[in-house]
Design a protein around this motif. Structure first.
Motif, PDB file in Angstrom:
ATOM      1  N   MET B 470     -25.752   1.412  -9.119  1.00 56.26           N
ATOM      2  CA  MET B 470     -26.591   0.487  -8.353  1.00 56.26           C
ATOM      3  C   MET B 470     -27.882   1.168  -7.940  1.00 56.26           C
ATOM      4  O   MET B 470     -28.963   0.569  -7.984  1.00 56.26           O
ATOM      5  CB  MET B 470     -25.843  -0.016  -7.120  1.00 56.26           C
ATOM      6  N   PHE B 471     -27.785   2.424  -7.524  1.00 57.00           N
ATOM      7  CA  PHE B 471     -29.009   3.181  -7.230  1.00 57.00           C
ATOM      8  C   PHE B 471     -29.921   3.197  -8.447  1.00 57.00           C
ATOM      9  O   PHE B 471     -31.128   2.963  -8.343  1.00 57.00           O
ATOM     10  CB  PHE B 471     -28.681   4.614  -6.803  1.00 57.00           C
ATOM     11  N   ASN B 472     -29.341   3.510  -9.613  1.00 53.51           N
ATOM     12  CA  ASN B 472     -30.149   3.551 -10.837  1.00 53.51           C
ATOM     13  C   ASN B 472     -30.904   2.244 -11.035  1.00 53.51           C
ATOM     14  O   ASN B 472     -32.101   2.245 -11.334  1.00 53.51           O
ATOM     15  CB  ASN B 472     -29.251   3.784 -12.064  1.00 53.51           C
ATOM     16  N   GLN B 473     -30.181   1.146 -10.889  1.00 56.76           N
ATOM     17  CA  GLN B 473     -30.817  -0.147 -11.136  1.00 56.76           C
ATOM     18  C   GLN B 473     -31.882  -0.448 -10.093  1.00 56.76           C
ATOM     19  O   GLN B 473     -32.943  -0.984 -10.423  1.00 56.76           O
ATOM     20  CB  GLN B 473     -29.758  -1.259 -11.162  1.00 56.76           C
ATOM     21  N   HIS B 474     -31.621  -0.103  -8.852  1.00 54.59           N
ATOM     22  CA  HIS B 474     -32.625  -0.368  -7.821  1.00 54.59           C
ATOM     23  C   HIS B 474     -33.862   0.506  -8.042  1.00 54.59           C
ATOM     24  O   HIS B 474     -34.996   0.044  -7.909  1.00 54.59           O
ATOM     25  CB  HIS B 474     -32.035  -0.137  -6.428  1.00 54.59           C
ATOM     26  N   ALA B 475     -33.632   1.771  -8.399  1.00 55.23           N
ATOM     27  CA  ALA B 475     -34.766   2.656  -8.673  1.00 55.23           C
ATOM     28  C   ALA B 475     -35.578   2.123  -9.849  1.00 55.23           C
ATOM     29  O   ALA B 475     -36.815   2.141  -9.827  1.00 55.23           O
ATOM     30  CB  ALA B 475     -34.266   4.078  -8.953  1.00 55.23           C
ATOM     31  N   LYS B 476     -34.893   1.635 -10.858  1.00 55.03           N
ATOM     32  CA  LYS B 476     -35.605   1.068 -12.000  1.00 55.03           C
ATOM     33  C   LYS B 476     -36.395  -0.178 -11.594  1.00 55.03           C
ATOM     34  O   LYS B 476     -37.509  -0.398 -12.064  1.00 55.03           O
ATOM     35  CB  LYS B 476     -34.616   0.733 -13.135  1.00 55.03           C
ATOM     36  N   TRP B 477     -35.798  -0.980 -10.730  1.00 51.60           N
ATOM     37  CA  TRP B 477     -36.514  -2.157 -10.223  1.00 51.60           C
ATOM     38  C   TRP B 477     -37.824  -1.700  -9.550  1.00 51.60           C
ATOM     39  O   TRP B 477     -38.897  -2.238  -9.824  1.00 51.60           O
ATOM     40  CB  TRP B 477     -35.629  -2.924  -9.230  1.00 51.60           C
ATOM     41  N   LEU B 478     -37.720  -0.686  -8.695  1.00 50.71           N
ATOM     42  CA  LEU B 478     -38.923  -0.212  -8.000  1.00 50.71           C
ATOM     43  C   LEU B 478     -39.924   0.389  -8.980  1.00 50.71           C
ATOM     44  O   LEU B 478     -41.136   0.181  -8.862  1.00 50.71           O
ATOM     45  CB  LEU B 478     -38.540   0.828  -6.936  1.00 50.71           C
ATOM     46  N   GLU B 479     -39.406   1.162  -9.961  1.00 52.27           N
ATOM     47  CA  GLU B 479     -40.293   1.743 -10.968  1.00 52.27           C
ATOM     48  C   GLU B 479     -41.074   0.642 -11.682  1.00 52.27           C
ATOM     49  O   GLU B 479     -42.281   0.755 -11.895  1.00 52.27           O
ATOM     50  CB  GLU B 479     -39.470   2.540 -12.006  1.00 52.27           C
ATOM     51  N   ALA B 480     -40.369  -0.420 -12.031  1.00 52.84           N
ATOM     52  CA  ALA B 480     -41.039  -1.519 -12.735  1.00 52.84           C
ATOM     53  C   ALA B 480     -42.043  -2.215 -11.821  1.00 52.84           C
ATOM     54  O   ALA B 480     -43.150  -2.562 -12.250  1.00 52.84           O
ATOM     55  CB  ALA B 480     -39.999  -2.508 -13.265  1.00 52.84           C
ATOM     56  N   CYS B 481     -41.670  -2.392 -10.563  1.00 48.02           N
ATOM     57  CA  CYS B 481     -42.570  -3.086  -9.624  1.00 48.02           C
ATOM     58  C   CYS B 481     -43.884  -2.345  -9.431  1.00 48.02           C
ATOM     59  O   CYS B 481     -44.914  -2.958  -9.169  1.00 48.02           O
ATOM     60  CB  CYS B 481     -41.884  -3.278  -8.276  1.00 48.02           C
TER      61      CYS B 481
END
Lengths: 767, 767
Positions: B470-481
């Motif tokens: 879940m951390f990975n996915q949230h970090a990726k979300w932020l990276e994309a944002c």
């Protein structure tokens, strides 16, 4: 019933003794401060309920000669499980110093949560356990894993109402849809509804009874509510085992489960400092915390322990009374001595076909393509066929996607729920277990392996992170077992990670994460192995090796998309045995020192490295290039750090000590630095890998986004090899242009240029 | 109803177009191969159901002026969500090049899953989304996170029946026990029961209806079954929103949910190659796969798309017909433009107290002890009090265990289920969210942050691995944002990891894993921050910094056990601002080059380092020692790699380029090598840390098991500083003996020796 109660009191007494006492185990005198441990570490709250269940299950075992093991879900059941093993005599069999008498009891008490002693949880050190009570959530999936292919076994599984709030546990109730009446055993879940976790009530204890019943019925079980009463528990167990028998006969569809509602810390102190303790969260850990300094509390402990009437439980020597010993099943029927709970005792090697029979014929390296996992599928098909009751393939609905479909030529997906005429390859007896829960796949497989069987978990690479924590716990279990002589080796847990970071053409950024390897290498070198076979034949060789191994966690990363075949079977075996090596046909440094080493690990990075080398050979023919491929990642570590580690001298010979090394890696680049930082030539090492750039795009565009593409590698070489002159500078510019053109091509046409897609190695003979 | 159907057909048409078409978006001519994308990437199966729900929810929004957002759980809903945003006009507002006409439609189709275009999932790029449809399991917890403290909001959450098999999703149905009728909004779960996942049926589609109903009722909802019919969906939604209104008024206890049973790939091809497609798993991805090469399939696609009657849906310019545009809500009521789904638009800074007010007074460093997290608890208490509707503290039943109990002076634990008179600090409006599911804590917090609020997740260090993925996915979300200008910054996700590896006195080996940091540093430097404050005042400073930050994931590792206070508040601020620095009072290298650098990060390693230095000062007074403490771990990376990275020159000055550096680290030693391998003095760096040795034992024994203890550090110094002579050799032997003695002491007495437990820094003035 009286003897059950006596047994229960004995177990409770022994549990309290472990938490508190250094000495005076039989309370031959009133407790004094020096009898008390200086640090009170342990958990009382869940213990009496665990003891209660164990006592009652023992009666069922004796009466029915039932093969049964016991899984303790609640986190802190250590004192309970140890007490039972001691009462059943198996503790003394495993640990002869802990005798079944007063000195043994003293040692038993002292060692618990004590330096040099045993852990506070149900741990590998605990006889009769396959389940560590540390991280919560996996009790039921472990239980089902143990029940599969053990048709006569009942796995009694106590689920804490705290644990029941976790995701993995909540999902794993549905494991009953994967249970085959004929081939599998049965799981009897016992929800220990004592109402509290560390500091809070539990959700399931605070919803209306009818909702709780509906929930359990919705999960497909027949719930039985039991209060804190021997009579209720005994009669309910009788009903439950009748229902189990009816289920096995086919006259009953649903299996029973038990909701045991007892006070938390039942039989412990009712009240401390004017606050209620029994029946509240305050009994979670150590109900009396100041026993050594506070005479009042010391007296309370004394009274508490005497309330179990130890004089009725143990004889003058400290041995359990005959009445208690007679409640205990015999030999391997004792749950603390059941061989299923020390699976290595039951383990038989797999009947493996000769993996060389599946070899892809390779006439010239890198001139034809194969889907590696498809070839592996054929091997797995025959493994399944030859081992119809001891091997299972797990995967979260990705077995076909990962191109292992050959297995469906001989088996089906396990499915015991409703089937429709349009379904394909679903059957209760199927050997492929697919559910969209990595947690369940992992938990089932752990339970299956720890009870002496074999299996493999295939998963999308990115989403294996979902079970990072479970991997950690399993690796720790194995690490601990290495120090316990009576724990026999079990089959390794092998992961096939496919649908990997470089080929998420359909899915993009969220599906790109090669970081599981970073999690894995933190665990002890004695248990972890990582393989990145670059083609089909190396994958076959690695798979065979992993299926034969014991007590490891093996991680295999392999592609499902077509990749160039690099090795004949014979070469593949040699390469995998060495773990890494030079590709002589690609290298141009024959018998001399190279100007540059191009290393690679993983299928896509290897392809790009080869393509880069072909450009270098063509454009800078005077440059001496060595190509090294790494299959066994642990070879990169010093031999002092990992048993597979390459000795420094060999590493230096292979990678040189002073030439630039361009390492094209499947995963995050830092991992290679982490493994090699002690090597002589480390300062010359430049690593390319995944750097968190990606989206739904073409395979080659993915490479370019992360600079692992052939063109960038050529640029890296030119940037790092000194004195290459103007020709190289010109080539560098062309490479840079080629990247722009490739990018423009994909954006125009939506696919990679034909010369990229169809690239093969330009052998002299074919040019 | 007709206009809803038209809207639905338009959305379906646009979805199919995105998957297949490069050109001819309005089918002005029969489809030709060159209109078709060369690579067909996308997922049709779940899309028509998603479009169906969206169309019907829009009617409810308009009729009730309902504030609503839409969470798309099914993995591959990208085409659906993009289609709605385009139909609602919000896509063109965010991406002006994608106009609401034929050229815009062509571009919309082309960009989907196309190089340089947009991802195939509902991604940060998709207007109206707070939920990436990549990794499955978090839809419901995100939905509840969004609903908390938004009393007028309804979060419609489509749960795929595939996703429903995951653990995190299975647990998060129980989020309703944490919903406050007055203060929170409502989640309307819609279980999309289309029956199949990638290649299998789903469990919930293949259990009897009465079991499914019981399961949902057991979760505490009122289920409504809806078939594939506009009339049923519309009337059921009317009933559901009446029930929601009744719930909000207090006349109804349970909230509704909808089970939508439709064929997978509904309205798509019925049969391909003689096999059923609609209503089976074969429609999961791209139902017609050979459209470009196979004229028959091309004709089928043509017929399929025309079956939606595009001429009734779009006018001659390609704009949606007025009848369709009129079904769309206005402005911010459009789910694709609702500001809750771009939470940064709503974000207000926290009202923060002055963290310096909570400072521990420190007269002499390292002479008194404080529990750092207890002090932090006071700060968090006042953060909660000042931000009663915009800050929540999450934790898996560990808030009190992590010693943050001061928060309960002003608030309670969120609890909407049954309460008993003996309960403490439970209330529906409590601001502390405790459930024994790290997945739910993380999912709730993500949903809360992404809708523009603030929070903190406190967790046992080892078990934060449960949410690695879940951390990975949230970090990726932020990276994309970070690459999407219209995504406004949101509050950072801050973890407090306490009850860490070095102080698992009660729990032992299974609770020892500091490896979350290794997972974190693989994500982009632009989003990750890691802090290891060694005492209470540095923890206060770091906490304040993290609570003010935006768009990061902050990881704070801090102890709950008493540790020595090292810094006055002013010093702490300076130290944390620098991120690392020399401890001058402990060092003996004033204004000269040291003989050795002792570096440390983390509270326990820092304590042991100081104790080692005190021995060295006493025993080898001529040795010049420099003590460096690292708070901000990212300072160790080169400035080229991380924005916090220390420039090489400053690193060299601090750590020297040629003196031995003994680095005592909180986590796995390799992480420090990974961060520093490019530094000049790296070859001189020797790291101590956790090496997977541990059990239930004393704190100092844990240090000794892993060689991070004071005695071993002295030995390390002696081994690495050349020319220390025989006095040092003698000291080394004494250190080795001291270790044996310390070990023997713990095994005898069960606790660490008093001189270890009570050690403080021997200041000259006090000696």
């Amino acid at each position: 019933m009286e003897s059950i109660d006596a047994y229960w009191r004995a177990a409770n007494y022994l549990s309290v003794g472990q938490i508190y006492l250094l000495d005076n185990p039989l309370l031959r005198e009133p407790l004094r401060p020096e009898h008390i441990k200086p640090r009170l570490l342990g958990h009382w709250g869940t213990t009496p309920g665990l003891n209660f269940c164990f006592a009652h299950l023992n009666r069922v075992i004796r009466e029915r000669d039932q093969d049964m093991i016991y899984i303790v879900g609640p986190g802190h059941g250590g004192p309970a499980a140890v007490a039972h093993s001691w009462l059943e005599g198996s503790y003394t069999e495993r640990y002869p110093d802990i005798t079944q008498d007063e000195p043994g009891m003293r040692a038993l008490f002292r060692q618990f949560s004590f330096p040099g002693g045993i852990p506070s949880h149900v741990a590998p050190e605990t006889p009769g356990s396959i389940h560590e009570g540390g991280e919560l959530g996996y009790a039921l999936s472990h239980a089902y894993g143990a029940a599969f292919d053990n048709p006569d076994l009942v796995v009694a599984c106590v689920v804490g109402d705290g644990e029941a709030e976790t995701g993995p546990l909540a999902a794993s109730w549905h494991s009953n849809k994967f249970l085959d009446r004929e081939r599998d055993g049965v799981v009897l879940p016992i929800l220990s509804l004592n109402g509290y976790k560390i500091a809070n009530p539990t959700v399931l204890a605070r919803i209306p009874d009818d909702e709780l019943f509906k929930l359990i019925e919705g999960y497909g079980y027949r719930p039985h509510l039991v209060g804190p009463s021997h009579e209720e528990m005994a009669s309910t167990l009788d009903v439950a085992f009748e229902q189990i028998a009816a289920y096995k006969e086919g006259s009953e569809r649903r299996l029973p489960m038990i909701i045991l509602r007892t006070p938390k810390g039942w039989t412990g102190p009712k009240e401390v400092n004017g606050l209620p303790v029994e029946g509240t969260w305050r009994s979670h850990q150590v109900p009396l915390t100041a026993v050594r300094d506070n005479p009042e509390q010391l007296a309370m402990l004394d009274a508490w322990m005497r309330s179990y009437r130890p004089e009725e439980l143990f004889d003058a020597t400290g041995r359990p009374m005959l009445a208690i010993r007679e409640t205990v099943p015999r030999g391997e029927r004792r749950m603390s001595a059941n061989p299923h709970a020390n699976g290595g005792e039951l383990l038989r090697p797999l009947r493996l076909p000769d993996f060389r029979d599946y070899a892809v014929e390779v006439k010239l390296p890198a001139t034809q393509s194969t889907e590696p996992t498809r070839v592996m599928g054929s091997l797995l098909r025959d493994v399944i066929e030859r081992n119809p009751r001891t091997f299972r393939l797990m995967g979260p609905d990705e077995t076909a996607s990962n191109r292992l479909s050959a297995v469906f030529e001989v088996t089906d997906r396990t499915w015991a729920a409703e089937r429709l005429p349009t379904d394909e390859h679903l059957a209760p007896a199927g050997r492929v277990m697919e559910v969209l829960s990595e947690h369940m796949c992992q938990g089932w497989l752990e339970g299956y392996l720890l009870t002496g069987r074999h299996g493999l978990f295939n998963c999308y690479e990115a989403f294996i992170h979902i079970v990072d924590a479970m991997f950690n716990q399993h690796a720790k279990w194995l690490e601990a077992c290495h120090k316990i002589p009576w724990r026999r080796p079990v089959a390794s847990l092998t992961y096939l990670l496919s649908s990997h970071v470089w080929r998420q053409d359909h899915n993009g950024f969220s599906h790109q994460d090669p970081g599981f390897l970073d999690v894995v290498v933190n665990k002890k070198a004695s248990v972890v192995r990582v393989y990145l076979p670059p083609d089909a034949n190396t994958l076959l060789s690695v798979t065979d090796h992993c299926l034969r191994s014991r007590d490891y966690v093996n991680v295999i990363v392999a592609g499902k998309q077509p990749v160039l075949d690099l090795f004949t079977m014979q070469e593949a075996i040699a390469h995998c045995t060495r773990g890494l090596g030079i590709l002589p046909w690609a290298s141009t440094d024959a018998h001399t020192e190279p100007d540059v080493v191009l290393a690679c690990a993983g299928d896509v990075p290897t392809l790009e490295t080869l393509a880069a080398v072909s450009i270098l050979r063509e454009e800078l023919p005077e440059l001496k290039v060595r190509v090294v491929n790494v299959v066994d990642l642990m070879r990169l570590q010093p031999s002092s750090e990992h048993p597979h580690g390459l000795p420094d001298s060999e590493f230096d010979t292979l990678f040189t000590t002073d030439r630039p090394i361009i390492f094209n890696f499947h995963g995050y680049p830092m991992l290679i630095h982490q493994l090699t930082y002690r090597r002589t030539g480390h300062a010359n090492l430049h690593v390319r890998g995944y750097k968190e750039e990606g989206t739904t795009t073409t395979p080659f565009d993915m490479c370019m986004l992360n600079d692992i593409d052939r063109y960038h590698l050529v640029m890296d070489v030119i940037d790092r090899v000194p004195g290459l002159g103007s020709k190289a500078a010109h080539l560098r510019q062309r490479m840079s242009d080629a990247r722009l053109q490739a990018r423009a091509y994909t954006r125009m046409y939506g696919e990679d240029a034909p010369e990229i897609r169809s690239w093969t190695w330009p052998h002299a003979s074919s040019s």
